[in-house]
Motif scaffolding. Structure first.
Motif, PDB file in Angstrom:
ATOM      1  N   THR A 101       0.895  -1.219   0.064  1.00 19.01           N
ATOM      2  CA  THR A 101       0.038   0.040  -0.020  1.00 19.01           C
ATOM      3  C   THR A 101       0.966   1.154  -0.001  1.00 19.01           C
ATOM      4  O   THR A 101       0.401   2.406  -0.286  1.00 19.01           O
ATOM      5  N   THR A 102       2.110   1.159   0.304  1.00 14.97           N
ATOM      6  CA  THR A 102       3.020   2.414   0.454  1.00 14.97           C
ATOM      7  C   THR A 102       3.299   2.656  -1.247  1.00 14.97           C
ATOM      8  O   THR A 102       3.911   1.792  -1.953  1.00 14.97           O
ATOM      9  N   HIS A 103       3.218   3.806  -1.702  1.00 13.82           N
ATOM     10  CA  HIS A 103       3.611   4.412  -3.043  1.00 13.82           C
ATOM     11  C   HIS A 103       4.965   5.063  -2.916  1.00 13.82           C
ATOM     12  O   HIS A 103       4.824   6.302  -3.070  1.00 13.82           O
ATOM     13  N   TYR A 104       6.068   4.483  -2.857  1.00 13.08           N
ATOM     14  CA  TYR A 104       7.353   5.235  -2.821  1.00 13.08           C
ATOM     15  C   TYR A 104       7.281   6.303  -3.911  1.00 13.08           C
ATOM     16  O   TYR A 104       7.884   7.196  -3.934  1.00 13.08           O
ATOM     17  N   GLY A 105       7.010   5.697  -5.365  1.00  9.33           N
ATOM     18  CA  GLY A 105       7.262   6.363  -6.407  1.00  9.33           C
ATOM     19  C   GLY A 105       6.415   7.724  -6.587  1.00  9.33           C
ATOM     20  O   GLY A 105       6.815   8.567  -6.942  1.00  9.33           O
ATOM     21  N   LEU A 106       5.262   7.880  -5.989  1.00  4.54           N
ATOM     22  CA  LEU A 106       4.490   8.843  -5.730  1.00  4.54           C
ATOM     23  C   LEU A 106       5.060   9.903  -4.641  1.00  4.54           C
ATOM     24  O   LEU A 106       5.058  11.159  -4.999  1.00  4.54           O
ATOM     25  N   ASP A 107       5.381   9.235  -3.545  1.00  4.03           N
ATOM     26  CA  ASP A 107       6.485  10.211  -2.636  1.00  4.03           C
ATOM     27  C   ASP A 107       7.572  10.921  -3.341  1.00  4.03           C
ATOM     28  O   ASP A 107       7.700  12.152  -3.108  1.00  4.03           O
ATOM     29  N   LEU A 108       8.180  10.093  -4.200  1.00  3.16           N
ATOM     30  CA  LEU A 108       9.514  10.533  -4.863  1.00  3.16           C
ATOM     31  C   LEU A 108       8.983  11.693  -5.843  1.00  3.16           C
ATOM     32  O   LEU A 108       9.619  12.620  -6.104  1.00  3.16           O
ATOM     33  N   ALA A 109       7.988  11.339  -6.397  1.00  2.00           N
ATOM     34  CA  ALA A 109       7.273  12.331  -7.489  1.00  2.00           C
ATOM     35  C   ALA A 109       7.018  13.655  -6.665  1.00  2.00           C
ATOM     36  O   ALA A 109       7.311  14.789  -7.299  1.00  2.00           O
ATOM     37  N   ALA A 110       6.507  13.581  -5.507  1.00  3.63           N
ATOM     38  CA  ALA A 110       6.272  14.723  -4.725  1.00  3.63           C
ATOM     39  C   ALA A 110       7.421  15.666  -4.545  1.00  3.63           C
ATOM     40  O   ALA A 110       7.519  16.663  -4.545  1.00  3.63           O
ATOM     41  N   LEU A 111       8.359  14.991  -4.098  1.00  4.71           N
ATOM     42  CA  LEU A 111       9.694  15.505  -3.815  1.00  4.71           C
ATOM     43  C   LEU A 111      10.132  16.181  -4.953  1.00  4.71           C
ATOM     44  O   LEU A 111      10.979  17.049  -5.135  1.00  4.71           O
TER      45      LEU A 111
END
Length: 189
Positions: A101-111
């Motif tokens: 359920t963790t979307h690291y790619g989306l978090d990196l996109a936010a960064l």
């Protein structure tokens, strides 16, 4: 693929094999398929393998093999505000498969400062796809088998550790082991 063929041909029970991101440049289904088949070949050769992959599906399909242990690297997420997001890769090995359920790619996109509407749409699609996947997994008999097998393997490890390393008084050790009984019963309901 040529290197994988060579490894499969030369692997013995005395071999150490390290595979990182096999099938990365292929279509996802083909990548999972070929990675699974190669992993099964290595399992049959009884060599010791570290298999790093982004194909989370392999944690389910290969967990039927009693010699397979799923591990992942922990990640620490910090968020003080929507604008102050951070990800720290801890390089700490943790038991079990990573949380789907963790979307690291989306978090990196936010960064990376992608526009908020792009991030919102990406998060919406990812959440919907995860929900569809979860429903499919719940209905899957192989998923139930994998969950049971993981529970049994975890029980084996816990009992072995309690037997070999416990310094608890007898009453506390019995209470500790009874908790295992509850956990294993849940897996087989």
């Amino acid at each position: 693929m040529a290197t994988s063929a060579m490894i499969l041909g030369l692997a013995t029970p005395r071999s150490l094999v390290i595979i990182d991101e096999l099938g990365r440049g292929t279509a996802p289904r083909e990548g999972v398929g070929i990675s699974h088949a190669i992993a099964e070949g290595l399992i049959q050769s009884k060599c010791f393998v570290f298999f790093a992959t982004h194909f989370n599906k392999l944690t389910t399909t290969l967990s039927r093999q009693p010699s397979v242990i799923n591990l992942h690297l922990s990640v620490q997420r910090t968020m003080k505000s929507a604008a102050n997001l951070g990800i720290t890769f801890q390089y700490k090995i943790v038991d079990g498969a990573p949380d789907d359920t963790t979307h690291y790619g989306l978090d990196l996109a936010a960064l990376a400062d992608l526009p908020s509407d792009v991030l919102s749409e990406g998060r919406r699609v990812a959440t919907r796809l995860a929900a569809l996947h979860a429903r499919e997994e719940e209905d899957s008999e192989s998923s139930r088998i994998a969950i049971r097998r993981k529970a049994l393997l975890r029980l084996r490890t816990q009992l072995k550790q309690a037997y070999e390393h416990s310094a608890l008084p007898d009453e506390e050790l019995v209470a500790y082991i009874r908790r295992f009984q509850v956990d294993i019963a849940k897996a087989f309901l």
